[in-house]
Design a protein around this motif. Structure first.
Motif: not given
Length: 695
Positions: A77-84, A96-101, A106-114
């Motif tokens: 939720l904190r990370d979503i609020l930062m993106l918002v 162009e700029e926020q999509a890569p972020l 999402l990749a970070f959260y993927g590694t967290h769950f792995v």
């Protein structure tokens, strides 16, 4: 009424919860409006607050987890609020700029769950069907544990790895340059991915422990090589370890090969320093393997739900030794019928079982004394110093709600107030470790008593020990800790501790005993003789307090029976509501005690009788009651206890011979006649010394 201390703790938790909600709300408002200073401050405070609560208020976070607002949800939720928030900042292109972020996050959260999945696999791979201590278990392939942050601390790992993300995002919010946000998320991704790969190395063959079947085979082989004869079986909660610890020296002094059998994994580290091999076997199916060992007898210092499981093994004889004797119902529990023998201190306990009429046959009761009371020094007369040391050691409230169990609630404050009013009294207050665990009123009274003692100390003054006394205590503490505390890393897990707690060094137990004696002497020397003491730590133990005290005030509990071995004056608080005569008749252990009423009015006269032996009219009664409760002094209790263990093991051997004869087809009657002719029909008939039944 709630225990004192609960209300402030709840207030802190509510304040922390409120602060977290405010931080989330402020972060949302700052992101939508946008108000960049508010957005940045709220984002940083929100993450920082969660990091602090992980250490300071884990109970609160556990509660949030139960309502599905766990650390992963909060951080997401904190990370979503930062993106918002970044979406609403001018100069940042969402596509162009926020999509890569977003993709990198999402990749970070993927590694967290792995990493979570890998941690689960590692924990499973590092689990054995048993835990050992004082045994060389290196053959099991024990290796050091992974870093705790990767291995077990899910929430802390996610939050700490999210710090670069939050830092980069906040710099982006200030500068409008998404480069910094990308750097922050990239660092977090590298940390998470690298940690996952590092943790995965514990799944490689070089760091794997043996499988369950091989581990159990190793345990069978170790038992066959060690050949245990008599052991102590114990199961209990976190605060109950003292019930087993009081028997360690006695068990170590028995002839033969002793062993300690536990059922709860955490209990392995709760057992105090000892050289006796310890094996914890949680599962019943694995516990049954003891039937095929050389173990002949198990001693039980406490009843528990899991006790019935070990009693299923017919080849082992069982004796209930209790963890203390008193006149309370718990000292003659009907559960004792499940054991082969009930070992008691003296005639009083034997009579108690017969009067209770709970099905314990007198032939199964064995008087062994109380061998662990040897360190208690005998009465040396009235106090000769300026101060009379009084030990107030009340018991806890018990499970049955009987108001007479503990004096803390109804009489504790009055007794302590009366004692503190005497300027020549030095009070030692040692409450039972389970005080307040059932009745919050007991916990609240305990806290108020400690506050009274602290206030009394503030009003007192006098000579203080020199700095050398403090230095000596610190030196003795360090030495004792070195001998009794394993040097574990914070990340050490069960298997790493097993490796480090292998076979103890030769003479370790004797060194610990000497270090404890030296520490106790240094402890009392480090404090002024006028200072009251509140003792809630394991050390100094109750026996050390007995030796320091001139007078004991307690309740109907095993503390009274143990203290009687010194024959010093003692008093018991009567909070049962009975008349004094009825109280004495109901509880024989108070027969030689001064009975105190809940108002504490009898304390001044009691103190005078302690200081003037001519007024001590109960001295002869104490000597008589001591023998009635604890048995004769000759032969010593240690000798009688060992003889009882030898005879119990002989009974186990006798049964095994009968079973072997039945299996071999020899008629039972003829086998018994042959045994009788050989003089071994009854344990203790002369065969114990030259038979394998000897412990």
């Amino acid at each position: 009424m709630p225990s004192a201390g609960i209300a402030p703790r709840r207030a802190v938790q509510l304040a922390a919860l409120f602060a977290m909600m405010v931080a989330f709300t402020a972060q949302l408002i700052g992101a939508l409006l946008p108000v960049i200073p508010l957005f940045i401050a709220a984002s940083v405070v929100n993450l920082g607050l969660d990091l602090v609560l992980q250490h300071q208020q884990p109970a609160l976070l556990a509660l949030l987890g139960r309502i599905r607002f766990d650390v992963t949800v909060r951080q997401l939720l904190r990370d979503i609020l930062m993106l918002v928030g970044l979406l609403h900042i001018d100069g940042i292109n969402p596509l162009e700029e926020q999509a890569p972020l977003t993709i990198t996050l999402l990749a970070f959260y993927g590694t967290h769950f792995v990493c979570q999945a890998v941690a689960v696999l590692v924990r499973r791979s590092r689990s054995l069907p048993f835990v050992t201590r004082n045994i060389d278990a290196s053959a099991l392939g024990l290796a050091d544990a992974p870093p705790r942050l990767l291995y077990r601390q899910t929430g802390r790992r996610l939050l700490r790895f999210s710090v670069p993300t939050t830092t980069g995002m906040m710099i982006t919010a200030v500068t409008g340059n998404v480069f910094w946000g990308g750097i922050g998320i990239g660092v977090a991704l590298l940390l998470s991915a690298g940690g996952t790969l590092y943790l995965s190395s514990w799944l490689l063959p070089g760091k794997q422990v043996v499988g369950e079947q091989r581990a159990l085979a190793w345990l069978d082989n170790w038992l066959a090589a060690y050949r245990p004869t008599v052991g102590m079986y114990f199961s209990g909660g976190v605060t109950s370890a003292y019930q087993a610890n009081m028997w360690l020296d006695t068990l170590a002094g028995l002839d033969g090969k002793p062993i300690i059998i536990l059922r709860e994994r955490f209990m392995v580290q709760k057992i105090e320093a000892t050289d006796i091999p310890i094996v914890c076997i949680p599962k019943v199916a694995h516990l049954m393997r003891l039937e095929h060992s050389t173990l002949k007898a198990l001693l039980h210092p406490a009843n528990s739900g899991k006790t019935s499981q070990i009693l299923r093994i017919p080849s082992i004889k069982h004796a209930f030794i209790n963890h203390g004797e008193s006149d309370k119902l718990s000292s003659c529990n009907p559960y004792a019928k499940a054991y082969d023998e009930v070992w008691v201190a003296g005639q009083a306990a034997r009579d108690r079982y017969q009067l209770a009429d709970i099905g314990i046959e007198d032939k199964d009761v064995v008087e062994v004394g109380r061998p662990q009371l040897t360190p208690i020094r005998p009465y040396e007369g009235a106090p000769i110093g300026r101060y009379t040391t009084v030990l107030y050691a009340p018991t806890w409230e018990g499970w049955d709600g009987n108001p007479g169990n503990t004096s803390v609630i109804l009489a504790g404050e009055n007794l302590v107030r009366a004692l503190l009013a005497d300027p020549s009294v030095r009070l030692l207050y040692k409450p039972h470790p389970m005080t307040g665990s059932v009745d919050p009123r007991a916990g609240a009274a305990d806290i108020r008593i400690q506050a009274m003692i602290a206030a009394a100390n503030a009003r007192r003054g006098g000579a203080l020990p020199g700095p050398e006394a403090t230095a000596e205590l610190a030196r003795r503490t360090a030495e004792l800790d070195r001998l009794t505390t394993a040097d574990f890393r914070k990340s050490a897990d069960e298997l790493e501790r097993m490796r480090l707690q292998g076979t103890p060094e030769q003479g370790h137990a004797a060194a610990v005993e000497a270090a404890v004696t030296a520490w106790e002497e240094a402890y009392w020397d480090a404090f002024p003789e006028w200072e009251h003491r509140v003792i809630t730590t394991v050390r100094p133990g109750i026996f050390a307090c007995f030796n320091e005290a001139d007078l004991l005030i307690s309740d109907v509990s095993s503390v009274v029976s143990d203290y009687l071995t010194s024959e010093k004056p003692y008093a018991v608080a009567n909070t049962s509501g009975m008349a004094e005569d009825d109280f004495r008749a109901q509880f024989p252990t108070v027969r030689a005690a001064t009975i105190l009423t809940p108002d504490g009015s009898g304390v001044p006269a009691l103190l005078e009788s302690v200081r003037d032996p001519e007024r001590d009219v109960l001295a002869a009664a104490r000597a008589e009651l001591k023998e009635h409760l604890l048995g004769p002094s000759d032969p010593p209790s240690t000798v009688r206890f060992n003889e009882a263990a030898v005879e119990l093991c002989a009974r186990a051997d006798e049964r095994r011979r009968r079973m072997e004869n039945r299996l071999s087809g020899i008629p039972v009657q003829r086998s018994q006649q042959a045994t009788t002719a050989a003089g071994t029909a009854r344990p203790g008939s002369g065969d114990a010394s030259d038979s394998p039944a000897a412990v």
